[in-house]
Each structure stands twice: as C-alpha cells, then as structure tokens.
Design an enzyme around this catalytic site. Structure first.
Site, short mmCIF file in Angstrom:
data_model
loop_
_atom_site.label_atom_id
_atom_site.label_comp_id
_atom_site.label_asym_id
_atom_site.label_seq_id
_atom_site.Cartn_x
_atom_site.Cartn_y
_atom_site.Cartn_z
N ASN A 169 8.89 -2.45 -0.71
CA ASN A 169 8.03 -1.35 -0.28
C ASN A 169 8.24 -0.93 1.16
OD1 ASN A 169 6.90 -4.07 -0.10
ND2 ASN A 169 5.17 -3.10 0.92
N CYS B 89 -1.28 -1.78 3.44
CA CYS B 89 -2.27 -2.61 2.75
C CYS B 89 -3.04 -3.54 3.66
CB CYS B 89 -1.60 -3.40 1.65
SG CYS B 89 -0.81 -2.31 0.46
#
Lengths: 360, 395
Positions: free
Chosen positions: B152, B326
């Site tokens: 990611n 996140c």
C-alpha cells in the site's frame, strides 16, 4: 493578506478558544495538534482532561471543524522523548525535581513546533496559555502575567527567547478561565466543560515513581535518612521518591514533624530536618535567562517565584557570575527545590529566570 | 482553493456514479433482509448473489468461495485468526513479511501473544519478497503464509504466483492481502494458488464498509463473527445489501476499465516520476520501478520533513499522503520504508501519491511544479540541508 498563525491545539478548552479568538481577530488560523505521546498499548482507557492521546486529536479536529479552520497532526515524539522525558528522568536521578512543562515549552513547542510552523508559511504560533506577550518600551519582548492571577502560567514560559517571542501570540491571557469556558459554550464547542489538564501529561495516572521505574528499568536504590548533622536515622526507599519539603510518607517517628531538606545523590542520602530547616534565605540558580531585561545587575531588587504555585517573594541579586545568579530573599522561603525554576518579575512582567541548583 | 487534486486513491477512492446508481434502490425501496422468507426479500437475495457472482468471475473463483465482510481489515483478521484457530493441531507457525499492512502485522502480533510463532520475512531494497525465502522458512508446523499482493505504501507487486506455488508444494495455506491490488491488476486465484484473499470495496470506487474474503473450497477456517447463519454460517450479521450491490457494481466497472486505466495511469505515473527525479535534486523513488501498481508514486526527498510538505501541498489543494492513512494522521517513520533499508531520517520525508483514472497530465504538472517550489523552500529552511551543502563545499 492576513497574517497566518498556527495554534497548538491540545483538544482542551483553552487552546480551542485561542483558535476561535484569533480567527475572530482576522488571522488565518491553522490548527495543529502535537503528537508527543509515546506508544500506548491498545485498550488503555485515557483519563479525561489529559492533553495527550488520540482523543485529544479527535477533540481538536472537531473544534477545528466547527471553527472552519484546517487542522493537522504533527509528530514530535522523538524530540519530546529526548528533551522532556529523558530530561525528567535524568533530573530525578540527579536528586533534583524537574519541571517538564518548562522544558516542553522551550524545546518542543517554541522550538520544534515554531520551526515547523514557519516552514509551512506561518508568521506566528499561538497557544492557550494564560499569559500575555508584550513588546516593551526598551524594544524587547516579554511574557506578562495573565490579567487574572489565579490561572497565570507565565512561570513556565520564562525562558523563551526574543526570537521565539516575536513569533508568539497568547490570546487567552486576556481572559479568565470562566470567560474562556463561556466563549467555548457560546461557540458550540463541545470541549467547553472538559476538565482542566492536571499534573504531568505523559504520566496520566500521576504515579511518577512507577514511570521512573519503567523508563529506567530499575528500582530506586535504598539508602539512609540522615539528620542535618549527618547521623543515620533510618532507611529511605530511593532518593527519586522524595522532594524537598516533603513530610508525608517518610515513616519516621520523632515526636515532632520532620521534613526532607536535602537530597544527596552522590551519597544516596536523604537529609531530614525540622520545620524551620526547610526555610532558607537564599538560593543559587544557573542558566540565567534574560527576557524583559538585556542583563541583570548586582543589587537589583525584584520579585521571585520558586515554583509554579508560589506567590512570590521580594529578593535582591547578591552576586552575578556568568550565567549564575545568587539571590537573597527579604524573608525566608520554604522548600527551595533544586531543578525547579526561579522566575523573576517586575510587577507583572517576567524579567527572566534560571534553574535552581541549591539553597543557601 | 479552486481545484482539488486528489492523489490519495490508495487511502480511499470516490464512489463511482454508476455504483451509486446501482446501490440507490437497495437503500430505499428494496430494503428487505435477504435472509427473510417472504417474496419481498427475494430481490435483495438475488442482488447479493449477483454481486457474489461478479466478484467470483473477476478472480476465477466459484461463487460460493466469496464471503462478504465489513472490509479489508476484517478479511485479514478473519484469514489469520481463523486459520490459526482451525489449524492449531497441525502447528503454530505463520510466515509473513515485514511490509504487510497493519491489519496483518498487528493480527500477527496478537497471535504471537496467544502462543503462535511468526516469521517476518525481509524484503529487498525494492520491497520484493523472495519466493525462495518463503519456501526456506516453511517448517513442518507452518500453518499459514500471508504475503500481500501489492504494498500500500510503495506499490511493489509481490511475486504471488511463485509464492503460491511454493506454498502449494508444501501443502501450506496461502493468504494474500489484495486490498491494493484487486480491481487494479489481474488476479487469478486458481493459477496463483491462492487459498485466501482479502479485498475491500472502497479502494476501487466502491462504497466503504464492505469487503470480502475469498476462501478456497475445502479450506478449514474458524469464524471470526459468530451469530446468524448468513454467508453459509461462516460470517454472521445481516447482509449489507447496498454495500454488497455497490462492491459488485464497482468490480464490474473496474474489470471493464482495468486495461485502459492501467495504461493511462502508468503513462501519467511514469511521466510524473521522471519529471520529479530529473528536476528535484536528492529525490529517490521507493519501490520497484516495473513491478509496481499502475497508480503508485512514492518518493523520498532528503533533508525535509514529509509532514511539512504534505501540509503545504494541502494548502495548494493537493491531497497526498506519506505511507498509510490508517494511523492517527501523523507521521512515524514507515515500517515499509525502514524494511527496504532507508535510514530513519529519510523514512520521515516520503511522499505517496496514488492516482486514479481521472488524474490528468496537467494535474501532475501542477503537482510537480508545486513539489519543486515546496522542496526548495523547505530545504532553504532546513539545518540538515545547510550542513550538507557546507560539508560538500569543504570537500
């Protein structure tokens, strides 16, 4: 174009209202929450009122949303560890009582945050401190006491530099706490009734002894209580567990109250004395910092505060030697504590201050 | 700010208009619970199964191998915790890599606290996991291999087929976190020997709060969410019908557009990377140049704080990130950048830009021009850069 200001937003009511006030004054306001807390295991309940932690970020973001200002989180973990937590631990181990807020202000807020703020194009940083910044007739900047004495936080700001002060705004200093809460409520800020932050922000349970043990990975060394003549009168649990003037928790029975009068890290001794032994006439401080004045002079008369909650006492500079100062009080003061700051005032203005190294 | 240039499509994407159109009836008139008996529930039931079919087809899987979840993190948690519990008899050893998403890493750490043993494989300087290293790490008590399909942060695409082959040779279960890959690059679970695969709807213009776990037929996996008999009694909870319809529509759309989008994104990505590397001194591309997601750019700029750069880009209407979104929104040195061997201080100064099919060359010209100005300003104020220039002059 309006001037840009970064407001350090802790998620508490003071800095939230500071952001509101500056926006109302026409500044372009950017909210920033400093991430200084160290990794905490998941599932730990955060104590309300602390200025660190994820919930602080969420509160600050909500306030920023209501005020319509951008908000960012900036990471200052490393510098906080180094300049505040490590210092805190080292001071205790050296038999002194540190003031972590002063270190945080000087090195984290007004050095790291200020630099980062200037980088992103801000002209100023602002906080919710109850103190004022003013420019004096002599051309220097200085911190002045809050208009309302009860909450005054000028003590913890005495060692900001001229350069730092020239980029600083403190709008909350013009108000009283109750007024600040009122403004927050009127603006619909949910933090209006959030409890005040207390104690040491990075030790939420306030158990500094546990914190020291965890940070150093060792238990404090037991040693001797001695009286002022050097006679051994008992066993102590480690010098980091004591502060000057402490009476409770000594477990010594003499038929009269006894107090800690001195900590001796070299010999690992805690000196015990009577009530009057805790009162002294004079102290020596180092790292003398000039704020409102360009320099201090021998014979200079001023008011000195030896801890945050101290009312202050008139004193005279007896001797100046480089960045060392020796002052004598008009009346004896109680529990002069090495490691704490002595801050000098002329009326409401902070003249400067230093770090206490010993009482005399 | 006139225009918003959104370059954080690895964090989340916009909802496709065609996706929303498909979802709308299931938010309003067809609100029935597909598990109910009456005829009114049939439409919802059919919609759920249609979406399942679309996803299965996109992966080369059977319909019954697709299980809807609340998103990528749930799928990862289910795969790891479910396999660990189901295969405890066989052993307690798990193999993964150091650059996995936290949904995998933190689950592994949790399992370690439960008495499992986890091998975290190193990656090379481009973030590639070696299939040989995976194979070498396999032990008799290894119960699961979990290697992400694509990273990611740096966009590196792992050699999943080779890793799948190795896992299959040794009869070890193979899970891949394909949250960043699914809908963007082709995946064939059969050919790649994948037993478990996690994906999330909002990474390819579907809605948030919906994802799935592919579980190959015959794979034993304990349930994570217990309750009703939904999803063949393996994942309880009333079906998120609009979400499921949305992810189905988004997959359909993504598969149709995949080739065209890939070509377009790659061209713009490479154009931007080339410009930055040529025009900004002391910049470094992170991740593999070719084995790379079509939309990922990740670059380190020495001597500056990534944090300041992100804020200054934001002030110009450019949404980018450093690594993953996140966390609390703040920057720690990325575990991925540290794993590919970057020193701590450089791992602080990275910029991730993830494009979408809508990103234009003009957008990227504006972005690159902005980066040049910002980097120059930040370096002019950076004590690190000052020291560097001084020491260079002295030499």
């Amino acid at each position: 174009m309006s001037k840009k200001v970064v407001v350090g937003m802790s998620g508490g009511v003071d800095s939230s209202v500071a952001a509101y006030l500056l926006k109302a004054q026409g500044y372009e306001v950017i909210g920033v929450t400093m991430e200084i807390w160290q990794k905490e295991p998941a599932g730990i309940l955060e104590k309300e009122g602390g200025c660190c932690g994820l919930s602080a970020v969420e509160d600050a973001k909500r306030v920023a949303g209501i005020l319509g200002i951008p908000h960012y989180v900036m990471n200052f973990r490393d510098i906080f560890q180094q300049k505040v937590i490590d210092y805190f631990v080292q001071e205790y181990q050296a038999g002194r009582t540190p003031n972590p807020c002063i270190a945080c202000n000087r090195f984290v807020k007004w050095e790291a945050l200020l630099r980062r703020s200037l980088e992103i194009g801000a002209d100023y940083i602002a906080t919710g401190h109850y103190a004022c910044v003013k420019k004096l007739p002599n051309g220097r900047y200085a911190i002045a006491r809050s208009k309302f004495d009860r909450k005054d936080q000028s003590y913890a700001l005495y060692n900001l530099t001229q350069e730092q002060l020239s980029h600083t705004l403190m709008p909350a200093g013009e108000y009283e706490k109750e007024q600040i809460r009122c403004i927050a409520a009127n603006q619909g800020l949910q933090v209006a009734h959030k409890p005040d932050s207390q104690d040491i922000c990075f030790i939420p349970d306030n158990d500094y002894k546990r914190f020291l043990e965890e940070e150093t990975g060792k238990k404090p060394c037991e040693g001797n209580f001695v009286d002022t003549s050097g006679n051994v009168i008992g066993k102590h649990s480690g010098i980091t567990n004591y502060t000057i003037g402490q009476r409770k928790g000594l477990n010594l029975a003499f038929g009269y109250p006894v107090f800690v009068t001195e900590l001796r890290p070299d010999t690992n001794e805690v000196v015990i004395g009577k009530a009057e032994d805790v009162y002294v006439d004079a102290l020596e401080a180092v790292q003398l910092h000039c704020m409102a004045v360009e320099h201090f002079e021998e014979g200079q008369r001023m008011m000195a505060k030896i801890r945050y909650a101290d009312k202050g006492q008139m004193c005279t500079i007896e001797k100046l030697e480089g960045d060392k100062v020796f002052i004598v009080f008009d009346q004896k003061v109680r529990a002069v504590t090495p490691g704490q700051a002595v801050v000098f005032y002329q009326e409401n203005t902070v003249l400067g201050g230093g770090t206490i190294i010993r009482s005399c | 700010m006139d225009k918003l240039i959104y370059l954080d499509n690895a964090a989340t994407t916009s909802l496709g208009q065609e996706v929303l159109d498909e979802m709308m009836p299931y938010l309003r008139e067809n609100y029935s619970n597909p598990s109910s008996v009456y005829d009114f529930a049939q439409k919802s039931k059919k919609a759920v199964e249609d979406a399942r079919g679309i996803i299965a087809a996109a992966l080369g899987a059977k319909d019954r191998e697709i299980y809807f979840t609340g998103g990528g993190s749930e799928s990862d948690n289910w795969a790891l915790k479910g396999a660990a519990a189901a295969l405890e008899e066989k052993g307690k050893h798990i193999i993964t890599s150091k650059i996995e998403h936290h949904a995998v890493l933190h689950t592994c750490e949790y399992l370690e606290r439960q008495g499992y043993e986890v091998t975290y494989l190193d990656v090379d300087e481009n973030g590639l996991v070696s299939p040989e290293a995976v194979e070498a790490a396999i032990r008799p008590d290894t119960i699961l291999i979990s290697i992400m399909f694509a990273n990611n942060e740096i966009g590196t695409i792992e050699p999943i087929e080779k890793i799948g082959e190795a896992a299959a040779r040794h009869g070890v279960l193979f899970h891949t976190d394909a949250v960043q890959a699914f809908g963007h690059i082709p995946i064939d679970v059969e050919k790649m020997h994948i037993d478990l695969l996690s994906a999330s709807g909002h990474k390819f213009h579907g809605p948030k709060g919906i994802g799935f776990l592919y579980i190959k037929d015959g794979v034993k996996l304990d349930s994570l969410i217990h309750g009703g008999a939904q999803e063949r009694s393996r994942r309880a909870g009333t079906h998120n019908v609009p979400g499921i319809v949305g992810i189905g529509a988004a997959v359909q759309s993504a598969m149709q557009k995949m080739q065209a989008n890939t070509e377009k994104e790659k061209a713009i990505r490479d154009y931007a990377i080339d410009r930055i590397l040529k025009e900004v001194p002391y910049a470094r591309l992170n991740g593999d140049r070719t084995e790379r997601l079509p939309n990922n750019i990740n670059i380190c700029f020495r001597f500056i704080e990534g944090e300041s750069m992100l804020i200054m880009l934001d002030q110009r209407g450019i949404c980018a990130s450093s690594g993953s979104a996140c966390t609390s929104g703040s920057l720690d040195p990325s575990h991925v950048l540290l794993a590919i061997g970057l020193p701590h201080e450089i791992a602080h100064g990275s910029l991730r830009m993830t494009l979408s099919g809508e990103t234009t060359k003009e957008d990227m010209d504006y972005v690159v021009d902005s980066i040049k100005q910002i980097v120059e300003r930040l370096r002019s104020m950076s004590p690190l850069y000052e020291d560097f220039v001084k020491s260079n002059k002295e030499q």
